[in-house]
Scaffold this motif. Structure first.
Motif, PDB file in Angstrom:
ATOM      1  N   THR A  31       0.864  -1.172   0.000  1.00  0.00           N
ATOM      2  CA  THR A  31       0.000   0.000   0.000  1.00  0.00           C
ATOM      3  C   THR A  31       0.902   1.224   0.000  1.00  0.00           C
ATOM      4  OG1 THR A  31      -0.134   0.212   2.414  1.00  0.00           O
ATOM      5  CG2 THR A  31      -1.714  -1.290   1.353  1.00  0.00           C
ATOM      6  N   THR A  32       0.331   2.388   0.086  1.00  0.00           N
ATOM      7  CA  THR A  32       1.162   3.599   0.096  1.00  0.00           C
ATOM      8  C   THR A  32       1.995   3.711   1.368  1.00  0.00           C
ATOM      9  OG1 THR A  32      -0.698   4.864   0.972  1.00  0.00           O
ATOM     10  CG2 THR A  32      -0.361   4.915  -1.415  1.00  0.00           C
ATOM     11  N   ASP A  33       1.526   3.100   2.448  1.00  0.00           N
ATOM     12  CA  ASP A  33       2.216   3.225   3.730  1.00  0.00           C
ATOM     13  C   ASP A  33       2.802   1.933   4.278  1.00  0.00           C
ATOM     14  OD1 ASP A  33       1.482   5.963   3.892  1.00  0.00           O
ATOM     15  OD2 ASP A  33      -0.474   5.408   4.697  1.00  0.00           O
ATOM     16  N   ASN A  79       8.318  -1.659  14.093  1.00  0.00           N
ATOM     17  CA  ASN A  79       7.154  -0.765  14.027  1.00  0.00           C
ATOM     18  C   ASN A  79       6.004  -1.349  13.211  1.00  0.00           C
ATOM     19  OD1 ASN A  79       8.399   1.294  15.584  1.00  0.00           O
ATOM     20  ND2 ASN A  79       9.559   1.898  13.778  1.00  0.00           N
ATOM     21  N   GLY A  80       5.879  -2.658  13.236  1.00  0.00           N
ATOM     22  CA  GLY A  80       4.823  -3.320  12.493  1.00  0.00           C
ATOM     23  C   GLY A  80       3.777  -3.934  13.401  1.00  0.00           C
ATOM     24  N   ILE A  97       6.374   1.329   5.424  1.00  0.00           N
ATOM     25  CA  ILE A  97       7.337   1.682   4.382  1.00  0.00           C
ATOM     26  C   ILE A  97       8.103   2.883   4.909  1.00  0.00           C
ATOM     27  CG2 ILE A  97       7.623   2.592   2.047  1.00  0.00           C
ATOM     28  CD1 ILE A  97       5.122   0.992   1.270  1.00  0.00           C
ATOM     29  N   PHE A  98       9.401   2.735   5.036  1.00  0.00           N
ATOM     30  CA  PHE A  98      10.213   3.830   5.525  1.00  0.00           C
ATOM     31  C   PHE A  98      10.596   4.723   4.362  1.00  0.00           C
ATOM     32  CE2 PHE A  98      10.881   0.581   8.815  1.00  0.00           C
ATOM     33  CZ  PHE A  98      10.488   1.315   9.912  1.00  0.00           C
ATOM     34  N   LYS A  99      10.327   5.988   4.526  1.00  0.00           N
ATOM     35  CA  LYS A  99      10.680   6.954   3.504  1.00  0.00           C
ATOM     36  C   LYS A  99      12.127   7.395   3.720  1.00  0.00           C
ATOM     37  CE  LYS A  99       6.327   7.206   2.265  1.00  0.00           C
ATOM     38  NZ  LYS A  99       5.780   6.240   1.453  1.00  0.00           N
TER      39      LYS A  99
END
Length: 102
Positions: A31-33, A79-80, A97-99
């Protein structure tokens, strides 16, 4: 280690069932995040959803009931989260998802 434990648990659940044709499905969704990993097995059902991630709780003949508890801790360290649905019995591991910082 998390996926290894989930797959071994799936194999154990299939071995405990009466079904001679066990099935394990593993799939991924982005997903986006989040990265989401799903694992389904056709083995015996889970009787007490509330006790699934509790330490020392197991319905298996072998094992000590710490595998899924350790999975929760490992996933939380990244962090999941991990969730389970019962119909059909599917585990979902979600990792952010780490930016990249610039």
């Amino acid at each position: 280690m998390v996926f290894q434990n989930l797959i071994f648990n799936a194999i154990d659940a299939i071995e405990e069932s009466e079904d001679e044709k066990g099935e394990i499905k593993l799939w991924y969704q982005k997903t986006t995040d989040e990265h989401k990993f799903y694992l389904y097995d056709s083995g015996v059902s889970i009787k007490d959803k509330g006790a699934v991630f509790e330490p020392f709780k197991t319905s298996k003949l072998k094992g000590n009931g710490l595998g899924l508890t350790l999975c929760v801790q490992i996933i939380a360290a990244h962090n999941g989260s991990i969730e389970i649905t019962l119909e059909p019995k599917t585990f979902c591991v979600s990792l952010p998802i780490f930016k990249e910082k610039r």
